[in-house]
Motif scaffolding. Sequence first.
Motif, PDB file in Angstrom:
ATOM      1  N   MET A   1      31.777 -34.838   5.304  1.00  0.00           N
ATOM      2  CA  MET A   1      32.152 -36.161   5.792  1.00  0.00           C
ATOM      3  C   MET A   1      30.968 -36.887   6.433  1.00  0.00           C
ATOM      4  N   LEU A   2      30.141 -36.144   7.180  1.00  0.00           N
ATOM      5  CA  LEU A   2      29.052 -36.781   7.911  1.00  0.00           C
ATOM      6  C   LEU A   2      28.015 -37.413   6.996  1.00  0.00           C
ATOM      7  N   SER A   3      27.826 -36.850   5.805  1.00  0.00           N
ATOM      8  CA  SER A   3      26.784 -37.358   4.914  1.00  0.00           C
ATOM      9  C   SER A   3      27.019 -38.809   4.526  1.00  0.00           C
ATOM     10  N   LEU A  31      27.485 -32.482  17.449  1.00  0.00           N
ATOM     11  CA  LEU A  31      28.935 -32.341  17.361  1.00  0.00           C
ATOM     12  C   LEU A  31      29.223 -30.853  17.522  1.00  0.00           C
ATOM     13  N   MET A  32      29.781 -30.480  18.655  1.00  0.00           N
ATOM     14  CA  MET A  32      29.895 -29.073  19.041  1.00  0.00           C
ATOM     15  C   MET A  32      31.321 -28.553  18.859  1.00  0.00           C
ATOM     16  N   ASP A  33      31.493 -27.662  17.889  1.00  0.00           N
ATOM     17  CA  ASP A  33      32.780 -26.986  17.730  1.00  0.00           C
ATOM     18  C   ASP A  33      32.941 -26.024  18.903  1.00  0.00           C
ATOM     19  N   VAL A  34      34.041 -26.132  19.620  1.00  0.00           N
ATOM     20  CA  VAL A  34      34.190 -25.301  20.819  1.00  0.00           C
ATOM     21  C   VAL A  34      34.585 -23.868  20.482  1.00  0.00           C
ATOM     22  N   ASP A  94      33.269 -44.563  15.134  1.00  0.00           N
ATOM     23  CA  ASP A  94      33.129 -45.169  16.458  1.00  0.00           C
ATOM     24  C   ASP A  94      32.203 -44.339  17.337  1.00  0.00           C
ATOM     25  N   ALA A  95      32.401 -43.015  17.304  1.00  0.00           N
ATOM     26  CA  ALA A  95      31.595 -42.131  18.140  1.00  0.00           C
ATOM     27  C   ALA A  95      30.127 -42.179  17.730  1.00  0.00           C
ATOM     28  N   LEU A  96      29.865 -42.144  16.430  1.00  0.00           N
ATOM     29  CA  LEU A  96      28.484 -42.204  15.960  1.00  0.00           C
ATOM     30  C   LEU A  96      27.836 -43.530  16.336  1.00  0.00           C
ATOM     31  N   ALA A  97      28.593 -44.615  16.173  1.00  0.00           N
ATOM     32  CA  ALA A  97      28.051 -45.931  16.515  1.00  0.00           C
ATOM     33  C   ALA A  97      27.754 -46.029  18.006  1.00  0.00           C
ATOM     34  N   ASP A  98      28.646 -45.474  18.830  1.00  0.00           N
ATOM     35  CA  ASP A  98      28.453 -45.536  20.280  1.00  0.00           C
ATOM     36  C   ASP A  98      27.241 -44.730  20.728  1.00  0.00           C
ATOM     37  N   TRP A  99      27.136 -43.488  20.243  1.00  0.00           N
ATOM     38  CA  TRP A  99      26.129 -42.578  20.781  1.00  0.00           C
ATOM     39  C   TRP A  99      24.802 -42.633  20.050  1.00  0.00           C
ATOM     40  N   LEU A 100      24.781 -43.166  18.831  1.00  0.00           N
ATOM     41  CA  LEU A 100      23.527 -43.252  18.088  1.00  0.00           C
ATOM     42  C   LEU A 100      22.965 -44.664  18.050  1.00  0.00           C
ATOM     43  N   HIS A 101      23.619 -45.604  18.717  1.00  0.00           N
ATOM     44  CA  HIS A 101      23.214 -47.012  18.631  1.00  0.00           C
ATOM     45  C   HIS A 101      21.741 -47.203  18.946  1.00  0.00           C
ATOM     46  N   ASP A 102      21.297 -46.730  20.099  1.00  0.00           N
ATOM     47  CA  ASP A 102      19.910 -46.938  20.510  1.00  0.00           C
ATOM     48  C   ASP A 102      18.927 -46.169  19.645  1.00  0.00           C
ATOM     49  N   ARG A 103      19.413 -45.146  18.944  1.00  0.00           N
ATOM     50  CA  ARG A 103      18.521 -44.292  18.169  1.00  0.00           C
ATOM     51  C   ARG A 103      18.352 -44.758  16.735  1.00  0.00           C
ATOM     52  N   THR A 111      28.448 -48.196  10.563  1.00  0.00           N
ATOM     53  CA  THR A 111      29.717 -48.901  10.629  1.00  0.00           C
ATOM     54  C   THR A 111      30.833 -47.915  10.342  1.00  0.00           C
ATOM     55  N   SER A 112      32.065 -48.381  10.411  1.00  0.00           N
ATOM     56  CA  SER A 112      33.196 -47.487  10.212  1.00  0.00           C
ATOM     57  C   SER A 112      33.280 -46.963   8.787  1.00  0.00           C
ATOM     58  N   GLN A 113      32.498 -47.519   7.874  1.00  0.00           N
ATOM     59  CA  GLN A 113      32.522 -47.030   6.509  1.00  0.00           C
ATOM     60  C   GLN A 113      31.264 -46.234   6.177  1.00  0.00           C
ATOM     61  N   GLY A 114      30.424 -45.992   7.188  1.00  0.00           N
ATOM     62  CA  GLY A 114      29.295 -45.115   6.996  1.00  0.00           C
ATOM     63  C   GLY A 114      28.168 -45.716   6.189  1.00  0.00           C
ATOM     64  N   VAL A 115      27.997 -47.019   6.197  1.00  0.00           N
ATOM     65  CA  VAL A 115      26.886 -47.639   5.504  1.00  0.00           C
ATOM     66  C   VAL A 115      26.074 -48.417   6.513  1.00  0.00           C
TER      67      VAL A 115
END
Length: 237
Positions: A1-3, A31-34, A94-103, A111-115
């Motif tokens: 999914m991440l790709s 992304l840490m699997d507990v 949403d999580a990727l956009a929030d935490w990777l924005h500055d990077r 975006t929500s469609q991964g492009v």
Amino acid sequence: MLSQFGVTVVTASNGREAVSLVRDDHFDLILMDVQMPEMDGYEATRLIRERFDAVDLPILALTANAMHGDREQSLAAGMNGHLSKPIDPGELADALADWLHDRVEGEGRITSQGVKEEEVGGMILNEEVALPRVAGNVDLYLELLQQFVDEYGSSFHKYEDLLGEGDFEGARCLIHAMKGASGNLGMERLFEAARSLENELKGQTSETISAQNRFKNMLGKTLEAIQQRLVRKNDRL
């Protein structure tokens, strides 16, 4: 999914391997699997936090247990946030956009469609992307579109009222809620505009006004597209 989100992915089979990878290489987000063998995600996070704080290296928990205490336990271990499995693509975006924005600034925005926004710009209303999130149920999708109109049709006026009252946190929360709703319903451009405005509100930068104008403009276009789609209720993909 991440790709599909245009990110480079490195996987670890257990917590010890995750700690070792972080020690030897550079990462922007984990992304840490507990629940992992040898060392669980909580212990792995505690060890990683001895080297990197939550700002330098965000860590999001992944767990199949949607229990009330999971979020608290994740935060106590040093994680930045929590995602429940099975992972919803919209929530992950949403999580990727929030935490990777500055990077990823300057390299395209997630975006929500991964492009990347610079590549295609996104669609105002992408029904093909949204339908799998409602198990292909077109009637339910149209009902959710109507609910969006009912709930957020006059949201920009509410946003302006909150700003006028000095309630900047309330304004940010409103935009955050709209970001999540628009992402899940395939409103690609509105999602991006809301994400951009939310980030500007967090920092109160000089770009806030232009972000507000983009959001207002895209909200109007999205509402118009929804109304046109609702008129064609008998259409099916």
